[in-house]
Each structure stands twice: as C-alpha cells, then as structure tokens.
Design an enzyme around this catalytic site. Sequence first.
Site, short mmCIF file in Angstrom:
data_model
loop_
_atom_site.label_atom_id
_atom_site.label_comp_id
_atom_site.label_asym_id
_atom_site.label_seq_id
_atom_site.Cartn_x
_atom_site.Cartn_y
_atom_site.Cartn_z
N TYR A 41 -24.66 4.20 9.37
CA TYR A 41 -23.75 3.93 10.49
C TYR A 41 -22.54 3.14 10.01
O TYR A 41 -21.39 3.48 10.28
CB TYR A 41 -24.52 3.13 11.55
CG TYR A 41 -23.72 2.73 12.77
CD1 TYR A 41 -23.27 3.69 13.69
CD2 TYR A 41 -23.43 1.38 13.02
CE1 TYR A 41 -22.56 3.30 14.82
CE2 TYR A 41 -22.73 1.00 14.16
CZ TYR A 41 -22.30 1.97 15.04
OH TYR A 41 -21.60 1.60 16.17
N GLY B 144 -17.43 11.89 23.82
CA GLY B 144 -18.55 10.96 24.07
C GLY B 144 -18.44 10.32 25.44
O GLY B 144 -18.88 9.19 25.64
N GLN C 24 -22.33 5.28 26.34
CA GLN C 24 -22.31 3.92 26.89
C GLN C 24 -20.88 3.47 27.24
O GLN C 24 -20.63 2.96 28.33
CB GLN C 24 -22.94 2.95 25.89
CG GLN C 24 -23.37 1.64 26.53
CD GLN C 24 -23.56 0.51 25.52
OE1 GLN C 24 -23.27 0.65 24.33
NE2 GLN C 24 -24.06 -0.62 26.00
N LYS D 82 -18.58 4.04 9.86
CA LYS D 82 -17.57 3.24 10.60
C LYS D 82 -16.50 2.73 9.65
O LYS D 82 -15.31 2.75 9.98
CB LYS D 82 -18.26 2.08 11.34
CG LYS D 82 -19.07 2.52 12.55
CD LYS D 82 -18.19 3.18 13.61
CE LYS D 82 -18.95 3.65 14.82
NZ LYS D 82 -18.13 4.42 15.78
N ARG E 150 -24.22 17.77 25.14
CA ARG E 150 -25.61 17.85 25.60
C ARG E 150 -25.93 17.00 26.82
O ARG E 150 -26.30 17.54 27.84
CB ARG E 150 -26.59 17.55 24.47
CG ARG E 150 -26.80 18.81 23.63
CD ARG E 150 -27.95 18.66 22.71
NE ARG E 150 -27.63 17.74 21.64
CZ ARG E 150 -28.47 17.38 20.71
NH1 ARG E 150 -29.69 17.80 20.72
NH2 ARG E 150 -28.11 16.56 19.76
C1 AKB Z 1 -25.33 -0.62 17.47
O1 AKB Z 1 -26.16 -1.52 17.66
O2 AKB Z 1 -25.51 0.32 16.71
C2 AKB Z 1 -24.01 -0.72 18.19
C3 AKB Z 1 -23.01 -1.46 17.37
C4 AKB Z 1 -23.09 -2.92 17.26
O3 AKB Z 1 -22.13 -0.86 16.81
N1 AKB Z 1 -24.18 -1.33 19.46
#
Ligand code: AKB
Length: 318
Positions: free
Chosen positions: A142, A8, A12, A146, A36
């Site tokens: 997400y 990655g 960012q 995590k 990519r």
């Molecule tokens: C997101 O907004 O998905 C990320 C995070 C806070 O993990 N910046």
Amino acid sequence: MKKILITGATGQIGSELTPVLRVRYGDQNVIAAGHRREPDSELAASGPFCSLDVRDAAALEAVVTNHEVDTIFHLASLLSAVAEDRPQLAWDINANGLINVLEIARKRNCSVFFPSSIGAFGPLTPAENTPQDTIQHPNTMYGITKLSGELLCGYYHKRFGVDTRGVRYPGLISYSTLPGGGTTDYAVEIFHAALQYAHYDCFLRADTRLDMMYMPDAIDAAIRLMEFDGERLIHRNGYNVTAMSCSPMDLAQEIEKHIPDFTIGYKIDPVRQGIADSWPRHMDDSVARKEWGWKPQFDLPAMVEGMIRHLSSRLTAK
Ligand code: AKB
C-alpha cells in the site's frame, strides 16, 4: 472545476465527497464512478453514476470524453491491510489505475486530486512531528503504491504540466460508510461496537498512536486544495494533513465519557499491528497550513461527540 469525475465514489471518502461536490457544483456536473460496490440509492439518484474499473483505460477515457470532464478526484484504491493480502492486485489497482488517470488527464487537460496516506512513510521515517519532506521508504505494498503515486503526480506535473494535487491522509473516521481493509479501521469499528454492544475488541495495541481525522475535515482538505490558486502551491502533492493523534486507549477513554459502561479489549492482529508500527505517530502539517490554509475543525472530543450523535441516530432509525 466545472465537470468532475470521482473514481471510487462508493468508497469511504467518495460516498461523502460526492454529495458535497454535487451541492457545490451542481448534481449533473459531478459524475460518480464506482467499481462493483452498488451505489447507495441517494448517490445514484442525485446525479450521474457509472460503473468503472480504473484499470480499464479505454473505459476511463470514454467517461472523461463523453462527460467533458475537467477535474478528476481519483479515490479508487485498495487500503493497507487488503493490499498486504493481495499485493499484485494492489499494484494493479493503485498504481496502474493512477497511471491511466494521469494519462487521460494529460490528453484531456484535466486536474487530478490524488489521496496519498500516512502509509507512504515507513519505519525509517521520524515518527514524531514527521516533516513534510523526509525519508519515506514504506515497507508495505500500500505504502509503495502511495509513494509511487506521489512521485508520479509530481512527474506528470513537471514533465507534462498536468495540474496534480494531493494530501497524505491519516486514518479517516466517518459515520456514514464503513472503511474496508485498512489498518486504521478500528477507529470506526469502535463506535459501531460501543453503541451496539458497549464493548470492542481492538486489533491494534492499546498504545498504538496514529494520526486521525474526522471525515468533514478530510472532505474540506480535498476541496480547499483543489480550489486553491495552483500558481501559489509549492509542494502540490503529498501534503501532510492531520487533525489529531491518538491511540485506541485514548479513543476508548473519550468514548467512555459518552457511554460510561463501554469496555475495550485487545486481540492483536500481527499484520495490521506491523503496518501501524511502521507509520508515523504524528505528522507535522505546517506546510499545508502555510501554503493553502489547511486548518482542521475537529479535535478528538469534537469528533467523538459527532460520531456518537450521528451514528446513534442512524442506528435508531434502522
Ligand atoms: C488504511 O488504514 O489503510 C488507511 C490509511 C491510513 O491510508 N485508512
């Protein structure tokens, strides 16, 4: 850390971590891998770059073996809003990609840095002074990837002795690369809009307070943790780290001090608002401070001043 792989690397965090590690460890000893997205010319010119999909275990193994990698900063990941839009793909990249990294780390004895997030918490988590060890129960894909990542890293350390380490990042704010598909992206977009149009329409409510951090502190956290004596780490993975806690309204007021005619409006995106509402407002990061000396340098005024100064010179140079 002698030979480092960054997955990655065009993202960012990666696009800012790579040059810092190259200065510290030597250009040829830091292999940047991206999927990519084309590397910017500086990233590709300053050291080795390879195109890599972390879901391809054989390709990952070839890079680690051929370059004799001993440390992996595994940054490849989909962010929260895009992961909510494409949950199966998010699981594939975020969870299966991490398993591939941990497996190669086990086989080749590599250390691994894994960035977790405030997203690893959920609506049942105490939102103020969120403790290091507390109820998590994320309700987004997400967050699920995590939290699974934190647990997997802990498991690989305990079961196989892999040197895994990681932090829970808050929203990250940087002037060099735009984030893509996150819930805290507003905190970067607002600067671009303020400098170009003196107005920003925010997709979160004015009072949505979340933890944030300026990118130089985020880079410092990753390097400081990875260089710390592993024997002295107790938690190892998922350390709460934060630098400030602010809402869109707080950020807008601070920007107004530099751009007096700046105005903000609100056009709420219900998906991202729902995600933000499930996250803590302010984490307690005292465990990271105590265990490995975490200490941010930038508070809200210092971050805003830095963002406006750097971004305005970049925009003028274009
Ligand atoms: C997101 O907004 O998905 C990320 C995070 C806070 O993990 N910046």
